[in-house]
Design an enzyme around this catalytic site. Structure first.
Site, PDB file in Angstrom:
ATOM      1  N   GLU A  62      42.914  35.892  29.136  1.00 41.14           N
ATOM      2  CA  GLU A  62      42.280  34.997  30.121  1.00 41.14           C
ATOM      3  C   GLU A  62      41.372  35.788  31.057  1.00 41.14           C
ATOM      4  O   GLU A  62      41.773  36.824  31.583  1.00 41.14           O
ATOM      5  CB  GLU A  62      43.367  34.255  30.925  1.00 41.14           C
ATOM      6  CG  GLU A  62      42.790  33.272  31.941  1.00 41.14           C
ATOM      7  CD  GLU A  62      43.799  32.252  32.449  1.00 41.14           C
ATOM      8  OE1 GLU A  62      44.738  31.905  31.695  1.00 41.14           O
ATOM      9  OE2 GLU A  62      43.657  31.800  33.597  1.00 41.14           O
ATOM     10  N   ASP A  83      38.565  31.070  33.216  1.00 38.71           N
ATOM     11  CA  ASP A  83      39.097  30.466  34.439  1.00 38.71           C
ATOM     12  C   ASP A  83      38.069  30.591  35.562  1.00 38.71           C
ATOM     13  O   ASP A  83      37.278  29.679  35.819  1.00 38.71           O
ATOM     14  CB  ASP A  83      40.425  31.151  34.793  1.00 38.71           C
ATOM     15  CG  ASP A  83      41.075  30.593  36.041  1.00 38.71           C
ATOM     16  OD1 ASP A  83      40.430  29.813  36.772  1.00 38.71           O
ATOM     17  OD2 ASP A  83      42.239  30.937  36.334  1.00 38.71           O
ATOM     18  N   LYS A  93      50.046  38.829  34.824  1.00 39.30           N
ATOM     19  CA  LYS A  93      48.934  39.291  35.650  1.00 39.30           C
ATOM     20  C   LYS A  93      48.613  40.725  35.238  1.00 39.30           C
ATOM     21  O   LYS A  93      49.391  41.659  35.517  1.00 39.30           O
ATOM     22  CB  LYS A  93      49.325  39.205  37.135  1.00 39.30           C
ATOM     23  CG  LYS A  93      49.456  37.771  37.605  1.00 39.30           C
ATOM     24  CD  LYS A  93      48.105  37.076  37.570  1.00 39.30           C
ATOM     25  CE  LYS A  93      48.240  35.610  37.297  1.00 39.30           C
ATOM     26  NZ  LYS A  93      46.943  34.946  37.133  1.00 39.30           N
ATOM     27  N   LYS A 142      41.344  24.348  37.702  1.00 36.28           N
ATOM     28  CA  LYS A 142      42.022  24.321  39.003  1.00 36.28           C
ATOM     29  C   LYS A 142      41.379  23.228  39.851  1.00 36.28           C
ATOM     30  O   LYS A 142      40.164  23.231  40.048  1.00 36.28           O
ATOM     31  CB  LYS A 142      41.911  25.683  39.694  1.00 36.28           C
ATOM     32  CG  LYS A 142      42.678  26.783  38.977  1.00 36.28           C
ATOM     33  CD  LYS A 142      42.698  28.054  39.789  1.00 36.28           C
ATOM     34  CE  LYS A 142      43.750  29.030  39.273  1.00 36.28           C
ATOM     35  NZ  LYS A 142      43.367  29.732  38.041  1.00 36.28           N
ATOM     36  N   ASP A 155      46.360  37.473  31.687  1.00 33.48           N
ATOM     37  CA  ASP A 155      45.286  37.022  32.579  1.00 33.48           C
ATOM     38  C   ASP A 155      44.805  38.202  33.420  1.00 33.48           C
ATOM     39  O   ASP A 155      45.518  38.680  34.297  1.00 33.48           O
ATOM     40  CB  ASP A 155      45.806  35.895  33.479  1.00 33.48           C
ATOM     41  CG  ASP A 155      44.695  35.273  34.330  1.00 33.48           C
ATOM     42  OD1 ASP A 155      43.546  35.762  34.259  1.00 33.48           O
ATOM     43  OD2 ASP A 155      44.988  34.317  35.065  1.00 33.48           O
TER      44      ASP A 155
HETATM   45 MG    MG Z   1      43.634  32.531  35.576  1.00 32.94          MG
END
Ligand code: MG
Length: 367
Positions: free
Chosen positions: A218, A241, A165, A265, A193
């Site tokens: 990402e 994403d 992250k 997702k 990401d």
């Molecule tokens: Mg992501």
């Protein structure tokens, strides 16, 4: 078969590690998840789950799942839950948008379809080619040294793919990426990401600084156009994403050659029915996928395993076992991680049986 009742249960899922941090100073300690039970006149019931990553990640929030179900639930009573495309249209007629509200209903009806057919969901989703799913581990945003330490620890748990992250201060993010890459071996996959957290000039600095490292980037920036601009100035493989929220954005991004992989997702796009369509388009256009959800427990993890487990291996970039991140079990029969991998159940439907004491009393009952 007809839908006779829809019930929703609110479950709290505390994080084993106490806290999960990502871009823009967001964090969650206890997830607020909604389990949906679709009851039918045959006595069969199906289960789905939706767990937003807090209210500031996507246009979704935990109480919104229940509010949306209150809005659409009455319109679904009497419908055949096995006619998934028709159900999808009926849900759209009852409430425009809000795909995350509809996702747990669609997943529960997929569970019912499998139970009625005597087949696991992964067969109904097209295949079952990948019965052994390689998982990634998300690494909460911390100091570079702490993230590198965690990456090494997760590797000892069997993971071979890691998602950092980032999306914070670009100088610290560069150090995070360098420290984690140095802690991993060649062949281990590292994704940075940013979760929309960088502006374009910040993203430009990061991708230039880490250009010689073996990493993926990402969702660097908030908007699609900004991500596309970053894509055009880096040779690093790029994953989209948050910007891919349905067929419209996917088709545009495919046309632009905007990414090498997407993060799919299930609740972001409205359930398994729609996720399958996106998955199949990606396969035919050569785009690999991380298949997962915004979060969740055993039922969400089972749904991920079935979609991932029915995806051709070369296009399954990764998947997530969210039920191992949280300390509360809510269903029997969900996949359990072994050496960084999981398998979809071969029992009918999702193959899960909710734990009644974990669900408690329904917070919503329609029908
Ligand atoms: Mg992501």
């Amino acid at each position: 078969m007809r839908i006779s009742a829809i019930r929703a249960y609110r479950v709290e899922l505390p994080l084993r590690e106490g806290r999960y941090n990502w871009s823009n100073d967001n964090s969650v300690s206890v997830f607020d998840s909604t389990v949906v039970e679709v009851v039918t006149d045959t006595g069969l019931a199906g289960y789905g789950e939706c767990c937003p990553l807090g209210p500031a990640y996507l246009p979704a929030y935990a109480e919104g799942v229940r509010a949306g179900l209150r809005e659409i639930g009455g319109k679904l009573i009497g419908l055949d839950p096995l006619r998934l495309d028709l159900l999808d249209r009926r849900m759209d007629e009852a409430l425009r948008g809000h795909p995350y509200v509809k996702a747990p209903v669609d997943i529960a009806c997929f569970d019912l379809l499998g139970k009625a057919a005597g087949l696991p969901a992964h067969v109904l989703l097209g295949g079952g080619e990948t019965d052994d799913i390689a998982l990634y581990r998300a690494i909460s945003q911390e100091s570079p040294a702490e993230m590198a330490r965690k990456a090494a620890g997760y590797r000892d748990e069997g993971y071979g793919k890691f998602q950092l992250k980032v999306g914070g201060d670009p100088d610290v993010d560069i150090a995070r990426i360098e420290a984690c890459r140095a802690a991993l071996d060649r062949g281990e996959v590292l994704v940075a990401d940013a979760n929309t957290g960088w502006t374009m000039h910040e993203a430009a600095r990061v991708v230039a600084a880490v250009r010689d490292l073996d990493i993926y980037i990402e969702q660097p920036c908030r908007g699609y156009e900004e991500c596309l601009a970053v894509r055009r100035r880096t040779a690093l493989p790029l994953i989209l994403d948050e910007a891919i929220d349905g067929i419209g954005t996917l088709l545009r991004a495919l046309g632009d050659g905007a990414m090498d992989a997407i993060n799919l997702k299930i609740s972001k796009v409205g359930g398994l029915t729609r996720a399958r369509l996106i998955r199949d388009l990606c396969v035919r256009r050569g785009v690999a996928m991380t298949i997962e959800n915004t979060w969740g427990g055993d039922i969400a993890t089972a749904a991920i395993a079935h979609l991932a487990g029915s995806t051709p291996k070369e296009f399954l970039f990764s998947a997530t076992d969210f039920n191992s991140y949280v300390s509360r079990r809510i269903a029997e029969g969900a996949p359990r991680r072994e050496s960084g991998r999981m398998r979809a159940s071969d029992r009918p439907g999702l193959g899960v049986e909710p734990l009644r004491e974990a669900l408690g009393q329904p917070v919503l009952e329609i029908g």
